[in-house]
Design an enzyme around this catalytic site. Sequence first.
Site, PDB file in Angstrom:
ATOM      1  CD  GLU A  14      -1.179  -0.229   3.715  1.00  0.00           C
ATOM      2  OE1 GLU A  14      -2.315  -0.695   3.475  1.00  0.00           O
ATOM      3  OE2 GLU A  14      -0.786   0.048   4.854  1.00  0.00           O
TER       4      GLU A  14
ATOM      5  NE  ARG B 232      -1.297  -9.075  18.514  1.00  0.00           N
ATOM      6  CZ  ARG B 232      -0.548  -8.007  18.823  1.00  0.00           C
ATOM      7  NH1 ARG B 232      -0.559  -7.536  20.065  1.00  0.00           N
ATOM      8  NH2 ARG B 232       0.202  -7.412  17.913  1.00  0.00           N
TER       9      ARG B 232
END
Length: 674
Positions: A202, A294
């Site tokens: 990207e 997480r």
Amino acid sequence: MNKYLFLSVPPQVHVKMNKYLFLSVPPQVHVKMNKYLFLSVPPQVHVKMADEAVCVGPAPTNKSYLNMDAIMDAIRKTGSQAVHPGYGFLSENKEFAKRLAAEDVVFIGPDTHAIHAMGDKIESKLLAKAANVNVIPGFDGVVEDAVKIAGEIGYPVMIKASAGGGGKGMRIAWNDDETREGFRLSSQEAASSFGDDRLLIEKFVDNPRHIEIQVLADKHGNALWLNERECSIQRRNQKVVEEAPSTFLDPETRRAMGEQAVQLAKAVQYSSAGTVEFLVDSNKNFYFLEMNTRLQVEHPITECITGLDLVQQMIRVAKGFPLLHKQEDIPINGWAIESRVYAEDPYKSFGLPSIGRLSQYQEPINLPKVRVDSGIQEGSDISIYYDPMISKLVTYGATRAEALQRMEDALDNYVIRGVTHNIPLLREIITHPRFISGDITTNFLPEEYPEGFKGHQLTSEGRRELVATAAALYVSAQLRSQRFLGNLRVSTTPQERRQWELCVELEKGSHAVAVSRSGSTFTVEVDGVKVEVSGEWNLASALLPVTINRTPRVLQCLSRDAGGDITLQYLGTQFKVRVLSQLVSTLSAHMPEKVPEDTSSILRSPMPGSVVAVSVKPGDVVAEGQEICVIEAMKMQNSLIAAKAAKVSPPLPCNYSPGCCCKLQCSQSTSLVK
């Protein structure tokens, strides 16, 4: 009584429960519990705390913490009813969560759909777009022809692992050659760390801030954003210093980022604690980077400013309870800063890994509003197999200035011996005028230290303080050596001296000093300026608290010998000082100097690790900048190149052909090629 398993990677999981089973990677798990059951590889502090411990395999991660079969066997053997995945390895692995669900074991985290959707950076970007979250322009598919895609996007580009995080498998490329090399190294790191070598490319946002939003959601459709964390101080795309809140965000931008983070969490039916990371440009435009499904390493600073225990909240959500709070209940109380203390050499690329045994270790937990999350102790080993983080050092204050001052004090009082550490870099960062002003980006380190980190640069006043302290310490040691049990060793020794003429050598400079003593206070004249140094002068202590011209300082005497050589840690940086009497100084000028070894024609490993690839063989002619071999250290791959054009001659680490792979271990400064 319930039994839980914690799969915890460095450095810490803070839990408040009754009985648990921990599967933990060295070095740290911070716990407050009554009974514990741990699964682990080579024992650390958390294992010693446990009532029971089960070994899941040898240190290499593919034989232990990425070995699902071994972990599942341990779960069955111990009858664990729930698993907390910790920070890494299998914490964002949907297959692991599926296997737990198949055996009716609760995964303390989001469901497999959210893990898959957000754990895959390609899919997460598409979902973010669909949820009306701002995203960075780039290629949304699986990369096959990296150079072609990079050219279409336009340089610079970011190459990163689709399934990864924590800075592993990430490279910035500014041209086609860097894209080819970055693609190769990133895919190898991704496969090694996550078992998935897929990459995405990207547009690289130049000079951005890295700001992340902590989210918390339950299984009843409720979701909150718990404010932001500023994580812009990085090296090699890995965070070094974090703080909460950010100095950059105004309430409107904070709210907009928080609402988009919650939109994304709800779009994937997220239920647990998670983090949505954004890049923010100078105009406060923000772009979705990734979502970590997480607990984050830096979660303690969010706990400090909100008062919420995130691990406790994760456990409640996993049990099926709804959230206790609403968005309007989430405060920003005070300021918190976290420094990641690493076993790294900050003078090499801002931190190359160091290994060794902690010969002396003392945390600054005696200071107010200081939290140290660690799981090592004096005598613990730092190995090549895991992240080199020693601890997370967190300070809290009513204001940012107060939190920064506490961090400065904590770093000065932190004793770590036996391994090279990054405290010199951490202290320079938090005292840097630009950092104090809040004017930071992810390019802070290369911009402020373009020639690399050199440690604290002494001012004239700082030089005088250091010289005076070294002289006072030398005299204190001389005086102590003359006494035994408080009495002079020889009864006929004349009355103790009160004045000394010395020579102090520091950084290739020599200073003639005059020292006079009154009790525990020394007056040292350095270059015509008098410096007053007082203290208890406890030479057996790891810390050396002194007052210099009425300013309190904490130094550390790292080494001292009978020849007058002293190593002092002053303002975070180690300085070698030599203190001699005037006579000895005069005579030492006649001593021959040792000629340093010429290493310009030798390629040496700058860190301990494994040689995973060799690109040359004896007799090859290499050009300047050509890759010689690849060293893997603490889950990162580093390409070693030729510093000049040369012909390769032994020693080589092995006789393998170019491009082969091996697992030869090399220590720091091992000679690889001549």
